[in-house]
Design a protein around this motif. Sequence first.
Motif, PDB file in Angstrom:
ATOM      1  N   THR A  20      -1.790 -24.989  -9.495  1.00  0.00           N
ATOM      2  CA  THR A  20      -2.801 -25.402 -10.479  1.00  0.00           C
ATOM      3  C   THR A  20      -4.203 -25.456  -9.902  1.00  0.00           C
ATOM      4  O   THR A  20      -5.146 -25.871 -10.592  1.00  0.00           O
ATOM      5  N   ILE A  21      -4.349 -25.055  -8.632  1.00  0.00           N
ATOM      6  CA  ILE A  21      -5.683 -24.933  -8.048  1.00  0.00           C
ATOM      7  C   ILE A  21      -5.747 -23.649  -7.245  1.00  0.00           C
ATOM      8  O   ILE A  21      -4.736 -23.060  -6.883  1.00  0.00           O
ATOM      9  N   THR A  22      -6.949 -23.238  -6.946  1.00  0.00           N
ATOM     10  CA  THR A  22      -7.157 -22.163  -5.994  1.00  0.00           C
ATOM     11  C   THR A  22      -8.370 -22.519  -5.167  1.00  0.00           C
ATOM     12  O   THR A  22      -9.374 -23.022  -5.696  1.00  0.00           O
ATOM     13  N   LEU A  23      -8.260 -22.330  -3.865  1.00  0.00           N
ATOM     14  CA  LEU A  23      -9.343 -22.638  -2.936  1.00  0.00           C
ATOM     15  C   LEU A  23     -10.043 -21.342  -2.568  1.00  0.00           C
ATOM     16  O   LEU A  23      -9.437 -20.432  -2.014  1.00  0.00           O
ATOM     17  N   ARG A  24     -11.322 -21.265  -2.884  1.00  0.00           N
ATOM     18  CA  ARG A  24     -12.101 -20.022  -2.701  1.00  0.00           C
ATOM     19  C   ARG A  24     -13.328 -20.273  -1.845  1.00  0.00           C
ATOM     20  O   ARG A  24     -13.774 -21.415  -1.667  1.00  0.00           O
ATOM     21  N   ASP A  25     -13.896 -19.155  -1.357  1.00  0.00           N
ATOM     22  CA  ASP A  25     -15.158 -19.280  -0.611  1.00  0.00           C
ATOM     23  C   ASP A  25     -16.330 -19.199  -1.587  1.00  0.00           C
ATOM     24  O   ASP A  25     -16.147 -19.040  -2.795  1.00  0.00           O
ATOM     25  N   SER A  29     -17.234 -18.877  -6.074  1.00  0.00           N
ATOM     26  CA  SER A  29     -17.424 -20.234  -6.599  1.00  0.00           C
ATOM     27  C   SER A  29     -18.127 -20.245  -7.950  1.00  0.00           C
ATOM     28  O   SER A  29     -18.293 -21.299  -8.554  1.00  0.00           O
ATOM     29  N   GLY A  30     -18.524 -19.075  -8.418  1.00  0.00           N
ATOM     30  CA  GLY A  30     -19.334 -19.028  -9.644  1.00  0.00           C
ATOM     31  C   GLY A  30     -18.527 -19.113 -10.922  1.00  0.00           C
ATOM     32  O   GLY A  30     -18.677 -18.277 -11.829  1.00  0.00           O
ATOM     33  N   VAL A  31     -17.669 -20.101 -11.044  1.00  0.00           N
ATOM     34  CA  VAL A  31     -16.924 -20.357 -12.272  1.00  0.00           C
ATOM     35  C   VAL A  31     -17.319 -21.744 -12.769  1.00  0.00           C
ATOM     36  O   VAL A  31     -17.778 -22.583 -12.006  1.00  0.00           O
ATOM     37  N   ILE A  32     -17.135 -21.948 -14.075  1.00  0.00           N
ATOM     38  CA  ILE A  32     -17.644 -23.151 -14.735  1.00  0.00           C
ATOM     39  C   ILE A  32     -16.532 -23.842 -15.509  1.00  0.00           C
ATOM     40  O   ILE A  32     -15.726 -23.172 -16.182  1.00  0.00           O
ATOM     41  N   ALA A  33     -16.459 -25.158 -15.427  1.00  0.00           N
ATOM     42  CA  ALA A  33     -15.457 -25.918 -16.185  1.00  0.00           C
ATOM     43  C   ALA A  33     -15.571 -25.554 -17.661  1.00  0.00           C
ATOM     44  O   ALA A  33     -16.668 -25.468 -18.210  1.00  0.00           O
ATOM     45  N   GLY A  34     -14.419 -25.294 -18.278  1.00  0.00           N
ATOM     46  CA  GLY A  34     -14.379 -24.916 -19.682  1.00  0.00           C
ATOM     47  C   GLY A  34     -14.298 -23.419 -19.897  1.00  0.00           C
ATOM     48  O   GLY A  34     -13.909 -22.950 -20.968  1.00  0.00           O
ATOM     49  N   GLN A  35     -14.603 -22.666 -18.858  1.00  0.00           N
ATOM     50  CA  GLN A  35     -14.574 -21.205 -18.931  1.00  0.00           C
ATOM     51  C   GLN A  35     -13.133 -20.704 -18.925  1.00  0.00           C
ATOM     52  O   GLN A  35     -12.281 -21.256 -18.238  1.00  0.00           O
ATOM     53  N   THR A  36     -12.886 -19.672 -19.747  1.00  0.00           N
ATOM     54  CA  THR A  36     -11.593 -18.996 -19.749  1.00  0.00           C
ATOM     55  C   THR A  36     -11.742 -17.664 -19.030  1.00  0.00           C
ATOM     56  O   THR A  36     -12.725 -16.949 -19.252  1.00  0.00           O
ATOM     57  N   LEU A  37     -10.794 -17.371 -18.129  1.00  0.00           N
ATOM     58  CA  LEU A  37     -10.859 -16.135 -17.339  1.00  0.00           C
ATOM     59  C   LEU A  37      -9.536 -15.392 -17.393  1.00  0.00           C
ATOM     60  O   LEU A  37      -8.472 -16.026 -17.310  1.00  0.00           O
ATOM     61  N   PRO A  38      -9.581 -14.067 -17.479  1.00  0.00           N
ATOM     62  CA  PRO A  38      -8.368 -13.278 -17.281  1.00  0.00           C
ATOM     63  C   PRO A  38      -8.005 -13.267 -15.812  1.00  0.00           C
ATOM     64  O   PRO A  38      -8.882 -13.261 -14.945  1.00  0.00           O
ATOM     65  N   LYS A  95     -12.766 -25.855  -4.540  1.00  0.00           N
ATOM     66  CA  LYS A  95     -11.472 -26.130  -5.154  1.00  0.00           C
ATOM     67  C   LYS A  95     -11.604 -25.938  -6.659  1.00  0.00           C
ATOM     68  O   LYS A  95     -12.296 -26.704  -7.333  1.00  0.00           O
ATOM     69  N   ILE A  96     -10.972 -24.893  -7.151  1.00  0.00           N
ATOM     70  CA  ILE A  96     -11.037 -24.566  -8.577  1.00  0.00           C
ATOM     71  C   ILE A  96      -9.734 -25.021  -9.208  1.00  0.00           C
ATOM     72  O   ILE A  96      -8.662 -24.490  -8.883  1.00  0.00           O
ATOM     73  N   SER A  97      -9.827 -26.019 -10.085  1.00  0.00           N
ATOM     74  CA  SER A  97      -8.646 -26.510 -10.806  1.00  0.00           C
ATOM     75  C   SER A  97      -8.560 -25.766 -12.130  1.00  0.00           C
ATOM     76  O   SER A  97      -9.585 -25.564 -12.795  1.00  0.00           O
ATOM     77  N   PHE A  98      -7.345 -25.379 -12.515  1.00  0.00           N
ATOM     78  CA  PHE A  98      -7.192 -24.580 -13.737  1.00  0.00           C
ATOM     79  C   PHE A  98      -5.895 -24.912 -14.453  1.00  0.00           C
ATOM     80  O   PHE A  98      -4.988 -25.536 -13.884  1.00  0.00           O
ATOM     81  N   GLU A  99      -5.826 -24.475 -15.706  1.00  0.00           N
ATOM     82  CA  GLU A  99      -4.600 -24.589 -16.493  1.00  0.00           C
ATOM     83  C   GLU A  99      -4.349 -23.259 -17.180  1.00  0.00           C
ATOM     84  O   GLU A  99      -5.274 -22.486 -17.437  1.00  0.00           O
ATOM     85  N   LEU A 100      -3.077 -23.000 -17.469  1.00  0.00           N
ATOM     86  CA  LEU A 100      -2.737 -21.788 -18.201  1.00  0.00           C
ATOM     87  C   LEU A 100      -3.224 -21.918 -19.650  1.00  0.00           C
ATOM     88  O   LEU A 100      -3.188 -22.999 -20.235  1.00  0.00           O
ATOM     89  N   CYS A 101      -3.712 -20.801 -20.211  1.00  0.00           N
ATOM     90  CA  CYS A 101      -4.120 -20.833 -21.618  1.00  0.00           C
ATOM     91  C   CYS A 101      -2.885 -20.713 -22.532  1.00  0.00           C
ATOM     92  O   CYS A 101      -1.863 -20.172 -22.126  1.00  0.00           O
TER      93      CYS A 101
END
Length: 101
Positions: A20-25, A29-38, A95-101
């Motif tokens: 449920t997370i991914t650790l990136r450099d 890092s240019g993602v935003i809470a609320g954003q949906t990504l493929p 640390k990018i926290s995410f959930e499945l759509c």
Amino acid sequence: MHKITFFERFEADILAGRKTITLRDESESGVIAGQTLPVHTLEADRWFCDIRIIAVQEVEFDDLSDKEAQQENMTLEQLKQVIQEIYPGITHLYKISFELC
Ligand SMILES: CC(=O)Nc1cc[nH]c(=O)n1
């Protein structure tokens, strides 16, 4: 970022909700809470799901804990080894926290 890629080896854990997370450099890092990504595999650029970004937090490699390890479905030793293999010498992570759509 208009998509996010994962190594194929992470696909099953992501689809099962075990990762449920991914650790990136900083470059990713240019993602935003609320954003949906493929989500695509790195190896074949094959789409396999969409995710919704819940949070983006800065974290130091030395501060990684069992919490992040559990969110990655790994032991802490495994997580630190994987991150150093992907990003040799890295100290500062996103640390990018995410959930499945
Ligand atoms: C391509 C890829 O899978 N990259 C990464 C890097 C860090 N964590 C992660 O889950 N995936």
